[in-house]
Design an enzyme around this catalytic site. Structure first.
Site, PDB file in Angstrom:
ATOM      1  N   ASP A   1       7.034 -62.307  36.845  1.00  0.00           N
ATOM      2  CA  ASP A   1       6.940 -61.275  35.809  1.00  0.00           C
ATOM      3  C   ASP A   1       6.603 -61.935  34.482  1.00  0.00           C
ATOM      4  OD1 ASP A   1       7.272 -59.205  34.019  1.00  0.00           O
ATOM      5  OD2 ASP A   1       9.269 -58.623  34.712  1.00  0.00           O
TER       6      ASP A   1
ATOM      7  N   ASP B   1       9.750 -46.134  35.989  1.00  0.00           N
ATOM      8  CA  ASP B   1      10.990 -46.380  35.268  1.00  0.00           C
ATOM      9  C   ASP B   1      11.598 -45.008  34.991  1.00  0.00           C
ATOM     10  OD1 ASP B   1      12.365 -48.581  33.103  1.00  0.00           O
ATOM     11  OD2 ASP B   1      12.524 -46.470  32.564  1.00  0.00           O
TER      12      ASP B   1
ATOM     13  N   HIS C   1      11.098 -50.178  38.542  1.00  0.00           N
ATOM     14  CA  HIS C   1      11.691 -51.095  37.567  1.00  0.00           C
ATOM     15  C   HIS C   1      13.128 -50.674  37.296  1.00  0.00           C
ATOM     16  CE1 HIS C   1      12.690 -51.842  33.202  1.00  0.00           C
ATOM     17  NE2 HIS C   1      12.494 -53.056  33.638  1.00  0.00           N
TER      18      HIS C   1
ATOM     19  N   GLU D   1       6.470 -50.366  34.044  1.00  0.00           N
ATOM     20  CA  GLU D   1       7.727 -50.134  33.319  1.00  0.00           C
ATOM     21  C   GLU D   1       7.489 -49.729  31.869  1.00  0.00           C
ATOM     22  OE1 GLU D   1       9.956 -53.959  31.911  1.00  0.00           O
ATOM     23  OE2 GLU D   1       9.002 -54.485  33.783  1.00  0.00           O
TER      24      GLU D   1
ATOM     25  N   GLU E   1       3.757 -59.349  37.738  1.00  0.00           N
ATOM     26  CA  GLU E   1       4.153 -58.125  37.041  1.00  0.00           C
ATOM     27  C   GLU E   1       3.811 -58.210  35.551  1.00  0.00           C
ATOM     28  OE1 GLU E   1       8.022 -56.874  38.213  1.00  0.00           O
ATOM     29  OE2 GLU E   1       8.606 -56.303  36.185  1.00  0.00           O
TER      30      GLU E   1
ATOM     31  N   LYS F   1      10.867 -64.847  35.910  1.00  0.00           N
ATOM     32  CA  LYS F   1      10.099 -64.647  34.684  1.00  0.00           C
ATOM     33  C   LYS F   1       9.183 -65.851  34.487  1.00  0.00           C
ATOM     34  CE  LYS F   1      12.357 -60.883  33.380  1.00  0.00           C
ATOM     35  NZ  LYS F   1      11.710 -59.557  33.260  1.00  0.00           N
TER      36      LYS F   1
HETATM   37 MG   LIG Z   1       9.402 -56.480  34.337  1.00  0.00          MG
END
Ligand SMILES: [Mg+2]
Length: 401
Positions: free
Chosen positions: A223, A299, A326, A276, A249, A195
């Site tokens: 992400d 997703d 995802h 997602e 992402e 992240k």
């Molecule tokens: Mg994500």
């Protein structure tokens, strides 16, 4: 962006009086209080199910999808996006669970054994035909048909590649990050994800530590969970480019088709991944047309269920874009693996550059938990769509009624 998640799910169970004891299970994953709103949306669909002939629905899942999506009064709330659309997804997925259980097959195998004609009948091509026609879809599916048996055997023997997000949460200490990165490599994962988007200097330091910990042979994706504006995304990724980023992402708003395209141009050759939070098939169509993404992330519980995800898989195949689903949350790993495996066997016919996200938590609540080892998802063989939670977990964690 999601600082206080309380992992939840609006859960749906469809019973019949067929006497075979089989039920269809589906859910929408949420991260807390929105769950009550989501549950109300699912209840609003009750008239489409109660008292109906189950065989009639299961024999025409394409027609059933259209019936739900084209309920004009409920459609006003979208159309084809958001809470109502996700509720339709829960109902559609529950019916696919029931259909797969009745067939005695895991969902991926049920879908992968349908004829190309049966598969395209599941898809609503309205609004898609400038990018994907029924004939295009048939061509894609027929091209994949001869290799189905061989790929199914390969999948059952070797599994489908996974990557892990476990090491990379914001808020972990540097020591924990490095330890979890090393563990991911030791566990056989060929890719991890971090992240980013809190503080750029922290991200540069964390990426350097992660890259040193995993070496040059392991892919590292990042992400941003929608944190940035367009120019900020380009500048931020400029700072991270030296670490050989597998993809960025959700750099910005999931609805910003042209913004994603600008970011993709601005940070090339780093791929942009998103999906997602993409509301539905029309959004994915535009993203593909505009060159906004080069990794497409479906997703299982965001769009209107299996049928719509098949449309999205076909769009991705038409544009030659890899699908990397995802997952995480509650049960999303269990559910989405079926779609990726169906794609591999019967749609794209490829696992090249494709990986399914894996987060190792909450699997113990599912009747058929994911089986992930040596960096791959092992193909499920239990009948159904994977979404059924253990009755004991449902009982223990049911909130309100
Ligand atoms: Mg994500």
């Amino acid at each position: 962006m999601n600082p206080d998640p309380d992992y939840s799910a609006a859960y749906l169970r469809v019973e019949t009086d067929a006497g075979d004891g089989l039920e269809g299970h589906g859910f929408v994953f949420t991260i807390g209080r929105g769950n009550d709103v989501q549950a109300a949306a699912i209840r609003a669909l009750t008239p489409h199910l109660v008292g109906r002939d189950v065989e009639g629905i299961l024999d025409d899942m394409g027609g059933f999808w259209r019936e739900l999506v084209w309920d004009s009064q409920l459609r006003w709330l979208g159309p084809e996006k958001g809470v109502m659309h996700m509720a339709i997804g829960a109902v559609v997925n529950a019916m696919w669970d029931l259909k797969a259980k009745r067939a005695g097959l895991p969902l991926w195998q049920l879908l992968a054994r349908m004829t190309p004609e049966e598969i395209v009948d599941l898809v609503d091509f309205r609004y898609l035909s400038d990018a994907l026609t029924r004939e295009d879809a048939l061509r894609i599916l027929r091209a994949a048909e001869p290799g189905r048996g061989e790929r199914e055997a390969r999948l059952l023997a070797g599994g489908y590649p996974a990557y892990t997000t476990t090491p990379g949460w914001l808020g972990y200490s540097d020591e924990k990050l490095v330890r979890l990165c090393r563990e991911a490599v030791a566990d056989g994962f060929g890719m991890i994800k971090l992240k980013v988007g809190g503080n750029v200097e922290d991200d540069v330091r964390r990426m350097r530590l992660a890259r040193e910990a995993v070496g040059s042979g392991i892919r590292i994706a990042v992400d941003a969970n929608q944190r940035w504006d367009v120019d900020e995304a380009i500048a931020w990724m400029g700072r991270l480019a030296e670490f050989d980023v597998a993809w960025i992402e959700e750099p910005t708003s999931p609805d910003d088709v042209l913004g994603h395209a600008a970011i993709a141009r601005g940070i090339a050759p780093i791929p942009v991944a998103t999906g997602e939070h993409s509301g539905g098939r029309v959004m994915f169509k535009q993203m593909l047309q505009a060159g906004s993404l080069s990794v497409l992330q479906i997703d299982a519980a965001r769009v209107a269920g299996v049928n719509e995800n098949i449309a999205i898989l076909l769009l991705a195949a038409k544009f030659g874009v890899p699908v990397c689903p995802h997952a995480g949350g509650v049960g999303l790993c269990e559910a989405v693996q079926h779609l990726a495996m169906f794609d591999f066997v019967a749609v794209s016919g490829s696992a090249e550059g494709r990986v399914i996200e894996y987060v190792d938590h909450l699997h113990e609540h599912f009747v058929t938990p994911t089986s992930v080892s040596d960096g791959v998802y092992h193909a499920p063989t239990t009948p159904g769509n994977g979404m059924e939670m253990l009755a004991s977990s449902r009982k223990e964690y049911t909130f309100h009624d």
